[in-house]
Design an enzyme around this catalytic site. Sequence first.
Site, mmCIF file in Angstrom:
data_model
loop_
_atom_site.group_PDB
_atom_site.id
_atom_site.type_symbol
_atom_site.label_atom_id
_atom_site.label_comp_id
_atom_site.label_asym_id
_atom_site.label_seq_id
_atom_site.Cartn_x
_atom_site.Cartn_y
_atom_site.Cartn_z
ATOM 1 N N ASN A 156 -2.674 -5.275 5.848
ATOM 2 C CA ASN A 156 -1.997 -4.069 6.302
ATOM 3 C C ASN A 156 -0.700 -4.359 7.046
ATOM 4 O OD1 ASN A 156 -4.378 -5.007 7.869
ATOM 5 N ND2 ASN A 156 -3.437 -3.781 9.472
ATOM 6 N N ALA A 205 -9.182 7.704 2.724
ATOM 7 C CA ALA A 205 -8.356 8.732 2.070
ATOM 8 C C ALA A 205 -6.978 8.902 2.707
ATOM 9 C CB ALA A 205 -9.099 10.067 2.093
ATOM 10 N N HIS A 206 -6.888 8.666 4.037
ATOM 11 C CA HIS A 206 -5.613 9.029 4.685
ATOM 12 C C HIS A 206 -4.480 8.044 4.406
ATOM 13 C CE1 HIS A 206 -5.375 6.447 8.439
ATOM 14 N NE2 HIS A 206 -6.646 6.278 8.179
ATOM 15 N N CYS A 331 -3.284 0.466 15.204
ATOM 16 C CA CYS A 331 -4.151 0.250 16.360
ATOM 17 C C CYS A 331 -3.564 -0.827 17.254
ATOM 18 C CB CYS A 331 -5.544 -0.166 15.925
ATOM 19 S SG CYS A 331 -5.956 0.411 14.301
HETATM 20 N N1 PLP Z 1 -8.811 -1.626 7.038
HETATM 21 C C1 PLP Z 1 -7.475 -1.704 6.884
HETATM 22 C C2 PLP Z 1 -6.887 -2.839 6.109
HETATM 23 C C3 PLP Z 1 -6.640 -0.742 7.456
HETATM 24 O O1 PLP Z 1 -5.320 -0.833 7.315
HETATM 25 C C4 PLP Z 1 -7.232 0.319 8.189
HETATM 26 C C5 PLP Z 1 -6.396 1.333 8.859
HETATM 27 O O2 PLP Z 1 -5.251 1.099 9.194
HETATM 28 C C6 PLP Z 1 -8.632 0.370 8.280
HETATM 29 C C7 PLP Z 1 -9.393 -0.617 7.699
HETATM 30 C C8 PLP Z 1 -9.319 1.485 8.997
HETATM 31 O O3 PLP Z 1 -9.342 2.644 8.198
HETATM 32 P P1 PLP Z 1 -9.631 4.081 8.881
HETATM 33 O O4 PLP Z 1 -8.385 4.460 9.593
HETATM 34 O O5 PLP Z 1 -9.942 4.986 7.729
HETATM 35 O O6 PLP Z 1 -10.795 3.893 9.772
#
Ligand code: PLP
Length: 399
Positions: A156, A205-206, A331
């Site tokens: 990410n 989904a988001h 985060c």
């Molecule tokens: N895993 C990855 C690689 C992400 O980028 C994210 C959110 O940024 C998540 C998990 C968490 O997803 P959610 O926001 O739907 O809890």
Amino acid sequence: MADKKVYLDYTATTPVSPEVLDAMLPYFSEIYGNPSSVYSFSQASRAAIEKARAQVASALNAELNEIYFTSSGTEADNWALKGVLERMRNAGKGDELITTQIEHHAILHTAKYLEKINNFKVKYLPVDDCGRVRLEDLKAAVTDRTVLVSVMFANNEVGTIEPVGEIGAFCREHNILFHTDAVQAAAHLDIDVKALNIDLMSMSAHKMYGPKGVGALYIRNPIRFENFMHGGAQERGRRASTENIAGIVGFGAAMEILKSRLPEDAARMAKLRDKLIAGILARIPHAKLNGAEGNGRLPNNANFSFIGVEGETLLLDLDMKGICASTGSACSSESLDPSHVLLALGLTHEMAHGSLRFTLGRYTAEDDIDYVLDVLPEIVARRRAMSPLWEDYLKNLNK
Ligand code: PLP
């Protein structure tokens, strides 16, 4: 503050697209029956969920009964790790998880919990300087206690795409379950879970123009493991809680639309991403691109380090110009620690602190990129002119 708004943080989240919103709206106040009720009014809610399941399954080449809706990507990650490890240890099959140093905190913090609270053994694979896991490292880490490998599909922060097909083939051959966090990848890549030998896959989904608060876990048939949410018999008895019907409908619609536009959208974004990367590297001296080149990274990701400046400061300066970007995952930008991902790629603390991530999306236009290329060089130059770190860096260069 600028009047202009340029949103380049699609990895943090995406807007719900108008088509997705239209699909969802009837499921708030018109078709609101509880899908578990027996009367016919509720059957429309049940049918809507099953349609969404079919939309998600077909996008991934999965079976209908291999898709389980959850409240988020985070829940899907928690369920996969905790559920599999508990089941395997109870069955006497082993207690070891292999994951990587660059996972999202939804995986890393779950792994730490399993290690500290439940005494599971966890190994964290290193990555190369582009952020890619080496298969040799995985092979060397596996023991006869290894029951689960969890490697994200694409990172990410830097967008690096992992060798998921090779990892899947290796795990299948060695009878080890393979989970991949595809929360980012599923929004940009064509994924065939069967061809890639994926056993479990998390999605959200988001990140794909659907609503927040709904995710899914793909669980290959006939794999079984412990439930995470205990309660009612929803999701074929494996994930309790009254379904978020509108959210699930939105997820299905978002996935279907995404899939239908995928090759064109990815190619368009990659072109804009490459323009942004080339422009920044040409206009800002000593700028560094973090992550892999070209097809080795997600088509929407551009991540840089600018020695001598703080990413947080750049974010505030960009915000004044109406540009939304990030210094890491959504985060981690609440913490001032340097990104664990950039440190794993071998960046120094200074370089990791000077990182900036732009992530493009469906609504990014070429003049958004031109605008960033116009304003960012001046911002970096101004901040560097005030920075003792930059002064030291130049002195060392000239030695
Ligand atoms: N895993 C990855 C690689 C992400 O980028 C994210 C959110 O940024 C998540 C998990 C968490 O997803 P959610 O926001 O739907 O809890």
